[in-house]
Design an enzyme around this catalytic site. Structure first.
Site, PDB file in Angstrom:
ATOM      1  N   HIS A 139      -6.772   0.019   1.548  1.00 46.44           N
ATOM      2  CA  HIS A 139      -5.340  -0.210   1.320  1.00 46.44           C
ATOM      3  C   HIS A 139      -5.110  -0.424  -0.174  1.00 46.44           C
ATOM      4  O   HIS A 139      -5.999  -0.896  -0.889  1.00 46.44           O
ATOM      5  CB  HIS A 139      -4.871  -1.437   2.125  1.00 46.44           C
ATOM      6  CG  HIS A 139      -3.382  -1.566   2.141  1.00 46.44           C
ATOM      7  ND1 HIS A 139      -2.680  -2.164   1.119  1.00 46.44           N
ATOM      8  CD2 HIS A 139      -2.463  -1.142   3.042  1.00 46.44           C
ATOM      9  CE1 HIS A 139      -1.376  -2.110   1.400  1.00 46.44           C
ATOM     10  NE2 HIS A 139      -1.221  -1.496   2.564  1.00 46.44           N
TER      11      HIS A 139
ATOM     12  N   GLU B 157       0.158   5.825   0.593  1.00 46.96           N
ATOM     13  CA  GLU B 157       1.124   4.795   0.182  1.00 46.96           C
ATOM     14  C   GLU B 157       1.109   4.666  -1.337  1.00 46.96           C
ATOM     15  O   GLU B 157       0.145   4.145  -1.894  1.00 46.96           O
ATOM     16  CB  GLU B 157       0.736   3.427   0.760  1.00 46.96           C
ATOM     17  CG  GLU B 157       0.695   3.341   2.259  1.00 46.96           C
ATOM     18  CD  GLU B 157       0.584   1.885   2.738  1.00 46.96           C
ATOM     19  OE1 GLU B 157       0.471   0.966   1.902  1.00 46.96           O
ATOM     20  OE2 GLU B 157       0.628   1.684   3.941  1.00 46.96           O
TER      21      GLU B 157
HETATM   22  O1  G3P Z   1       0.465  -0.923   4.798  1.00 49.20           O
HETATM   23  C1  G3P Z   1       1.841  -0.917   4.763  1.00 49.20           C
HETATM   24  C2  G3P Z   1       2.413  -1.225   3.472  1.00 49.20           C
HETATM   25  O2  G3P Z   1       1.627  -1.325   2.354  1.00 49.20           O
HETATM   26  C3  G3P Z   1       3.820  -0.895   3.243  1.00 49.20           C
HETATM   27  O3  G3P Z   1       4.376  -2.070   2.819  1.00 49.20           O
HETATM   28  O4  G3P Z   1       6.116  -3.668   2.465  1.00 49.20           O
HETATM   29  O5  G3P Z   1       6.376  -1.368   1.554  1.00 49.20           O
HETATM   30  O6  G3P Z   1       6.546  -1.740   4.008  1.00 49.20           O
HETATM   31  P1  G3P Z   1       5.951  -2.229   2.710  1.00 49.20           P
END
Ligand code: G3P
Length: 222
Positions: A93, A140
């Site tokens: 992550h 991400e």
């Molecule tokens: O793993 C999910 C994450 O990093 C996304 O976070 O807070 O942007 O929805 P968020």
């Protein structure tokens, strides 16, 4: 296992820690049952057993280490999270990066034990990880995490590039996350070709998390 369409990453939010993690996981389970959409929760290692004993939706670890049984103080063992009830784990992550060779070794040693969803901050890294054949890849961009603008709205070209690059190497599902907070974010994500989404902030900080989850699910067209 089938890759969940929505994974709620509890991270270390207070609302997703200890007894609160169980409470929120039960809400996720209820919404999953009502909508017939596979929701999964990624919880802290210390909460896996308690959460997995309380709900029937898949529970994921947030991380595992590249270790086997033995002298590894403070590390997270795949067999331990599996024994505690985890169906899978996130890996690499953006908030817990690993070197590429370590990602490969962890996937190789554990992919028969756990469903491994390997995260990548860029399309290029996603493609590199695809060579290791995790069960799915989650892209991400770190700069959009916990913000109000979703990756699908802000960087659609990055989403399509990631899917294309990963598919050139390996036909595994691609999920995305970062800033996802409403139905439209999910609608765009699906249109771009992703299998599912990861979400944290929008659910974890909501007064009524079930309403946010129901809205995200509507974006799946259900
Ligand atoms: O793993 C999910 C994450 O990093 C996304 O976070 O807070 O942007 O929805 P968020």
């Amino acid at each position: 296992m089938r890759i969940p369409q929505i994974i709620i990453n509890f991270k270390t939010y207070r609302q997703g820690t200890g007894k609160e993690a169980v409470r929120l996981a039960k809400i996720c389970e209820r919404v999953s049952r009502q909508s017939k959409i596979t929701l999964a929760v990624a919880v802290q290692a210390s909460d896996i057993h308690m959460v997995a004993s309380a709900v029937s939706i898949p529970v994921f670890a947030q991380h595992i280490d590249n270790i086997t049984y033995g002298s590894n103080t403070g590390h997270i063992l795949a067999e331990a999270v599996k024994g505690a009830g985890a169906a899978g784990t996130l890996l690499n992550h953006s908030e817990h990066h690993l070197p590429l060779d370590v990602i490969g070794e962890i996937i190789k040693s554990n992919k028969r034990k756990l469903c491994i969803i390997a995260c990548a901050p860029t399309a290029g890294i996603a493609a590199n990880i695809a060579h290791f054949s995790p069960h799915a890849i989650a892209m991400e961009p770190p700069e959009l995490i916990a913000g109000k603008i979703s990756v699908s709205a802000a960087r659609p070209e990055l989403v399509t590039e990631t899917i294309r690059k990963v598919r050139e190497i390996n036909p595994i599902p691609v999920l995305i996350g970062a800033g996802v907070h409403n139905k439209q974010d999910v609608v765009i994500s699906r249109r771009l070709g992703v299998t599912g989404i990861l979400v944290a902030n929008a659910v974890m900080t909501a007064k009524k998390p079930e309403l946010v989850l129901q809205e995200l699910i509507r974006g799946l067209g259900k």
